[in-house]
Design an enzyme around this catalytic site. Structure first.
Site, short mmCIF file in Angstrom:
data_model
loop_
_atom_site.label_atom_id
_atom_site.label_comp_id
_atom_site.label_asym_id
_atom_site.label_seq_id
_atom_site.Cartn_x
_atom_site.Cartn_y
_atom_site.Cartn_z
N ARG A 78 49.31 -13.07 88.88
CA ARG A 78 49.84 -11.80 89.35
C ARG A 78 49.18 -11.40 90.66
NH1 ARG A 78 53.48 -9.68 86.16
NH2 ARG A 78 53.53 -10.42 84.02
N ASP A 79 50.01 -10.89 91.58
CA ASP A 79 49.48 -10.42 92.85
C ASP A 79 48.59 -9.20 92.60
OD1 ASP A 79 50.58 -10.77 96.07
OD2 ASP A 79 49.40 -9.00 95.55
N ILE A 80 47.46 -9.17 93.29
CA ILE A 80 46.48 -8.08 93.09
C ILE A 80 47.00 -6.75 93.64
CG2 ILE A 80 45.14 -8.29 95.24
CD1 ILE A 80 42.61 -8.39 93.45
N ASN A 96 55.73 -16.48 103.25
CA ASN A 96 55.40 -16.02 104.60
C ASN A 96 54.65 -17.11 105.35
OD1 ASN A 96 56.46 -13.47 103.97
ND2 ASN A 96 54.51 -12.79 103.09
N VAL A 140 46.81 -15.15 103.58
CA VAL A 140 45.98 -16.14 102.89
C VAL A 140 46.49 -17.53 103.26
CG1 VAL A 140 45.17 -17.02 100.67
CG2 VAL A 140 45.54 -14.56 100.96
N HIS A 193 51.86 -20.04 99.37
CA HIS A 193 52.15 -19.35 98.11
C HIS A 193 53.56 -18.79 98.18
CE1 HIS A 193 49.92 -16.83 100.97
NE2 HIS A 193 50.71 -15.83 100.60
N HIS A 197 55.87 -16.00 96.89
CA HIS A 197 55.91 -14.70 96.22
C HIS A 197 57.12 -14.69 95.29
CE1 HIS A 197 53.09 -12.37 98.88
NE2 HIS A 197 53.39 -13.34 99.73
#
Ligand code: AMP
Ligand code: ZN
Length: 120
Positions: free
Chosen positions: A28-30, A86, A95, A99, A101
């Protein structure tokens, strides 16, 4: 190499892991932007999409398939979702470990960002 997401893969930094297999990890994204916001990453370090090559084609495909599987597991596949990767500064990448999303849990607008209409 000092990479945040490699540290999550190595379990040196905690994360809310929702999916893991031999090639892919998802957590899960923070800082969630939607009710359901997860990141699907390859266990192999690739800094940006620009650094991927032909040999990584299968792995890149695995990210999308894992996202779909995860959306199904989490119960929002039928309602729908968005996947986004991205790249670099203009893409908003913060980052440097690729990744995907996975964004869901609500209806998303399109186009996604009003500032995309700005001329560069
Ligand atoms: P991007 O801006 O596309 O590079 O996305 C990076 C994402 O990583 C952002 O949505 C951040 O909220 C997320 N993020 C940063 N650190 C962590 C962390 N320790 N655990 C989970 N997500 C994180
Ligand atoms: Zn990494």
């Amino acid at each position: 190499m000092n990479c945040l997401f490699c540290s999550i893969i190595d379990k040196q930094i905690p994360a809310d892991i929702v999916y893991e297999d031999e090639h892919v990890l998802a957590f899960r994204d923070i800082n969630p932007q939607t009710p359901q916001h997860m990141l699907v990453i390859p266990k192999q370090h690739i800094a940006t999409l620009n650094d991927a090559n032909e040999a990584d084609a299968l792995l890149l495909g695995r990210l999308s398939l894992a996202a779909a599987k995860l959306a199904t597991q989490q119960g929002f596949a039928e309602a729908g979702y968005r996947t986004v990767m991205n790249c670099n500064a203009h893409g908003g990448q913060t980052v440097d470990h690729i990744h995907l999303h996975l964004l869901g849990g609500k209806a998303l607008g399109w186009p996604p960002f009003t500032d995309q209409l700005k001329t560069v």
